[in-house]
Enzyme design. Structure first.
Site, PDB file in Angstrom:
ATOM      1  N   GLU A  78      -1.789  -1.061   4.365  1.00 39.76           N
ATOM      2  CA  GLU A  78      -0.596  -1.263   5.197  1.00 39.76           C
ATOM      3  C   GLU A  78       0.175   0.048   5.290  1.00 39.76           C
ATOM      4  OE1 GLU A  78       1.915  -4.427   3.762  1.00 39.76           O
ATOM      5  OE2 GLU A  78       3.338  -4.209   5.417  1.00 39.76           O
ATOM      6  N   ASN A 233       1.146 -12.116  10.510  1.00 43.79           N
ATOM      7  CA  ASN A 233       1.067 -12.029   9.049  1.00 43.79           C
ATOM      8  C   ASN A 233       2.264 -12.753   8.452  1.00 43.79           C
ATOM      9  OD1 ASN A 233       0.467 -10.604   6.308  1.00 43.79           O
ATOM     10  ND2 ASN A 233       2.598 -10.081   6.728  1.00 43.79           N
ATOM     11  N   GLU A 234       2.018 -13.574   7.465  1.00 41.62           N
ATOM     12  CA  GLU A 234       3.109 -14.297   6.795  1.00 41.62           C
ATOM     13  C   GLU A 234       4.103 -14.809   7.831  1.00 41.62           C
ATOM     14  OE1 GLU A 234       4.597 -12.170   3.319  1.00 41.62           O
ATOM     15  OE2 GLU A 234       2.647 -12.387   2.349  1.00 41.62           O
ATOM     16  N   TYR A 306       0.182 -13.372  -5.000  1.00 39.86           N
ATOM     17  CA  TYR A 306       0.294 -12.261  -5.952  1.00 39.86           C
ATOM     18  C   TYR A 306       0.701 -12.847  -7.288  1.00 39.86           C
ATOM     19  CZ  TYR A 306       0.505  -9.021  -1.969  1.00 39.86           C
ATOM     20  OH  TYR A 306       0.224  -8.286  -0.844  1.00 39.86           O
ATOM     21  N   GLU A 359      -4.380 -11.311   0.959  1.00 40.72           N
ATOM     22  CA  GLU A 359      -3.512 -10.507   0.081  1.00 40.72           C
ATOM     23  C   GLU A 359      -3.527 -11.155  -1.287  1.00 40.72           C
ATOM     24  OE1 GLU A 359       0.386  -9.293   1.441  1.00 40.72           O
ATOM     25  OE2 GLU A 359      -0.320  -9.215   3.523  1.00 40.72           O
ATOM     26  N   GLN A 409      -2.982  -3.505  -2.826  1.00 40.41           N
ATOM     27  CA  GLN A 409      -3.527  -2.843  -1.673  1.00 40.41           C
ATOM     28  C   GLN A 409      -4.487  -1.767  -2.147  1.00 40.41           C
ATOM     29  OE1 GLN A 409      -0.854  -1.907   1.523  1.00 40.41           O
ATOM     30  NE2 GLN A 409       0.383  -3.744   1.233  1.00 40.41           N
TER      31      GLN A 409
END
Ligand code: AHR
Length: 557
Positions: A78, A233-234, A306, A359, A409
């Site tokens: 990103e 995204n999200e 995460y 992710e 990432q």
């Protein structure tokens, strides 16, 4: 925790369990009365001869789960902190070895691990990014405020490409990066701040044959043939703050007409935040209001998870309790995969749509010793390598459900595989996990029953000491195992049902210090060791080192 009858039976069956204390039982972190057994047929597990193992691993080649999609070993890049500028992109005029501006050491290492797919340009950045800003002559490209510029940590830092996006790295540079790395590109489109037209024109820019459209002319050269397209995204948060129903309507609109150019385009819908099951339910039920045909446009449903968090301490400073907490948090991934999959199946009975965990990773506080423009930068430690191993094993075990995944990432950020700053470049323990696990790519995941003690520490929340996965390819079997216990090695008997082991070797990633990590000063503090020519036997006996990730390679008769 109470023992089930089956657990008690199994423990009695271990030949010397009740006779004397096995070597590995000198350790406090394992409560030997507690074993974890999962989904097994009891007779299969009966040990054939006396052996003081503290656990068993039964690999069942006749029970295939599915082919492990190489794409579950994917990566994420990103425009955030030091990922793109100084991480991937150093510029053509740099003295740092580069290929057309792309850091050469990074490309070489990505080839080494067989990186299958790379996602870009975000993350949250994606929904404020206009791909047209990043094409054409570099000196004519506009400078824009980066999505992350206002983050207090980054704001403290100097002005630079991390705050003010120069667009030097755009679609062509990304496509070139993927080509050099040998990976498929996965582009995340902007749903929050650009219309659907920009989305399908980005597809046209990337994929229309040379000499056909104006956009193909602007692109120059042959098409990039991008197959993976994220639709936002999200979208529940930074990607538009939609509800699941609202997003389903957007998804239908954005994917209703897209030029294909003979390619099989894989659209990935923005999925839930962690355990937001309501999002999953509402997205699918709203989507299906227009009938089952709408499912044709959904290849994947993106889950983000995460473990840890930006306020949960530094990557290399933690107690044993925090070690276990982080690992216990990592395995929550398995219940997320199972639960979302089940809900998806209520709407999509044939399970056409797969999970895309684009992710995932361990997230810690930004290391204050790292320049502030490297937002969420730190040196991942051995603990993070175990999180990576645990997570990749979950994906392998659910090879029938997870079609693609991206570690977040790639470089200089969160669960990075690499740290690069100017001419310095190192690999992290996470890199070694990807290197070890690459053997699973494309192999058949088979059911693997690991009978292991569970950790007694309360912060471990019932985490088994050993967890892992195995895959078969022809006459080879790959078993990867994480030993989460910090003090004890685990002696295990391994049986590959119906197959004779004729050769074995191990690759072990561990350290005597659970905080160990690689840094510019100590780039090789953590690296795997090889154990070749292990005594082949069926069943096979092996001692898993404490706090380790191990790969065992078996040759089979
Ligand atoms: O990876 C950092 C950020 O975490 C991503 O931009 C976003 O999608 C997620 O919340």
């Amino acid at each position: 925790m109470r023992q089930s009858i089956i657990e008690r039976k199994f423990i009695q069956m271990l030949p010397c369990f009740n006779k004397r204390k096995p070597a590995s039982a000198t350790i406090s972190n394992v409560n030997r009365r507690h074993f974890l057994l999962s989904g097994f047929a009891l007779p299969l597990l009966a040990p054939r001869r006396a052996f003081c193992a503290s656990g068993r691993i039964d690999i069942l080649p006749d029970e295939p789960i599915g082919t492990i999609a190489p794409t579950i070993y994917g990566h994420f890049t990103e425009h955030i902190g030091g990922v793109i500028y100084d991480g991937v992109w150093v510029g053509e005029n740099s003295t740092i070895p580069n290929v057309g501006g792309i850091r050469k050491a990074l490309v070489d290492r990505l080839r080494q691990i067989h990186a299958p797919v790379i996602r870009w340009p975000g993350g949250c950045f994606a929904d404020s990014y206009d791909w047209r800003d990043g094409i054409g002559p570099r000196d004519k490209r506009p400078t824009r405020t980066n999505f992350w510029a206002n983050t207090p940590y980054l704001w403290k830092g100097p002005n630079g490409p991390q705050k003010y996006e120069p667009n030097a790295f755009g679609t062509n540079e990304f496509a070139r990066f993927c080509q050099l790395a040998g990976a498929e590109p996965y582009l995340a489109g902007n749903v929050r701040s650009l219309p659907a037209r920009d989305f399908y024109q980005w597809v046209e820019y990337c994929n229309s044959p040379a000499g056909t459209t104006t956009l193909a002319g602007l692109r120059g050269g042959p098409p990039f043939n991008v197959q993976y397209w994220g639709v936002g995204n999200e979208s529940w948060g930074c990607g538009g703050n939609f509800t699941g129903d609202e997003y389903a309507i957007e998804f239908r609109r954005y994917t209703e007409w897209i030029p294909r150019y003979g390619l099989d385009l894989h659209f990935i819908a923005s999925g839930p935040n962690v355990a937001d099951y309501r999002w999953t339910e509402s997205f699918f039920s709203k989507l299906l209001e227009k009938g089952p045909r709408t499912l044709r446009n959904v290849f994947g449903f993106a889950l983000h998870y995460y473990c840890g968090g930006a306020n949960r301490g530094l990557a290399d400073q933690f107690s044993v309790e925090e070690w276990y907490k982080q690992l216990a948090d990592a395995v929550v991934m398995e219940e997320l995969v199972r639960n979302h999959w089940e809900i998806m199946g209520q709407a999509d009975r044939e399970h056409r749509v797969k999970l895309v965990v684009d992710e995932w990773g361990s997230w810690h506080e930004t290391d204050p010793s790292i320049a502030p423009n490297y937002l969420f930068g730190y040196y991942p430690s051995l603990r993070d390598a175990l999180v990576s191993g645990l997570t990749l094993d979950i994906f392998n075990r659910h090879a029938d459900k997870v079609a693609l995944a991206c570690d977040a990432q790639l470089i200089n950020n969160i669960n990075a595989l690499f740290i690069g700053a100017e001419d310095r470049f190192i690999v992290t323990p996470n890199f070694y996990v990807f290197d070890m696990y690459k053997e699973h790519q494309g192999a058949t995941s088979v059911r693997t029953v690991i009978s292991s003690p569970i950790l007694a520490e309360s912060s471990a929340h019932g985490l088994p000491v050993l967890a892992g996965s195995s895959s078969i390819r022809g006459n080879r079997c790959t078993l990867t195992v994480v030993n989460s216990g910090v003090q004890s090695s685990q002696e295990v008997e391994i049986d590959i049902r119906g197959r004779r082991i004729t050769g074995a070797k191990a690759t072990v990633l561990t350290s005597s210090d659970i905080h160990a990590h690689n840094s510019f000063d100590h780039p090789d503090a953590v690296q795997p060791r090889q154990e070749n020519n292990l005594r082949a036997a069926s069943p096979f006996r092996y001692q898993f080192a404490p706090a380790s990730v191990t790969r065992l390679d078996f040759d089979l008769a």
